[in-house]
Structures are given as C-alpha cells and as structure tokens.
Design a protein around this motif. Structure first.
Motif: not given
Length: 100
Positions: A39-42, A78, A82, A86-87, A89-90
C-alpha cells in the motif's frame, strides 16, 4: 557420496517455511512489511500508529496478540480506504512535529 548436509542430515527443512518461522506462518514483521510495501505506506508512521494502537512506547514492547490485531486492522483499513489511512498516518507525523 555427498556430505551429510547435502543429504539433508543436519538441516530440517520440514520445520521452516523459508523465512525463519518454524510454525509455517509468516512472521508478523514480514506481514507488516508486505502491507507497507503493497500500500506504499510510510514505515515510520506505521510504527507510530502501531505503538499508539497497542498502547506502548514502541511496537517492540507490545504483545504478539496486540501486534496481530494491529496488522489485521491495518490491512482492513488499507484495503477499504487507503487515502483515509494515509491521512490517519500523517496525523502521527504532525503529532511528532508538535512535540519537537
């Protein structure tokens, strides 16, 4: 005649699935890494989210059951949305900036 290790003696491959797990299940760390890549997560933000989810200072301090629950939750979030994940996680990044 080949050496013993070539004949399979000394290596019990039936107990390992090739990733270091002797239970036949992927290790939790591997599952988490796959989700992060898929999912290309940090990864740093995922670690912060995981620690918060588990109620610990670091993910390493969490119980296996909590980490399994986190990985399941992360996978569901995810897959479902997704962008929302991501929001979320940010927001952990913003919390870190406020502490600094």
């Amino acid at each position: 005649m080949p050496p013993e290790w070539v004949q399979g003696k000394g290596i019990d491959s039936s107990r390992s699935n090739g990733n270091g797990s002797r239970t036949g299940r992927p290790r939790l760390r591997d599952k988490l890494c796959l989700l992060i890549r898929k999912y290309e997560l940090d990864s740093n933000l995922v670690k912060r989210y995981a620690a918060d989810f588990c109620g610990t200072e670091t993910l390493r301090d969490a119980s296996r059951d909590l980490v399994e629950a986190f990985i399941s939750t992360l996978a569901e979030e995810a897959a479902k949305d997704r962008a929302a994940l991501v929001c979320k996680l940010n927001s952990y990044n913003q919390l870190e900036e406020v502490k600094s």
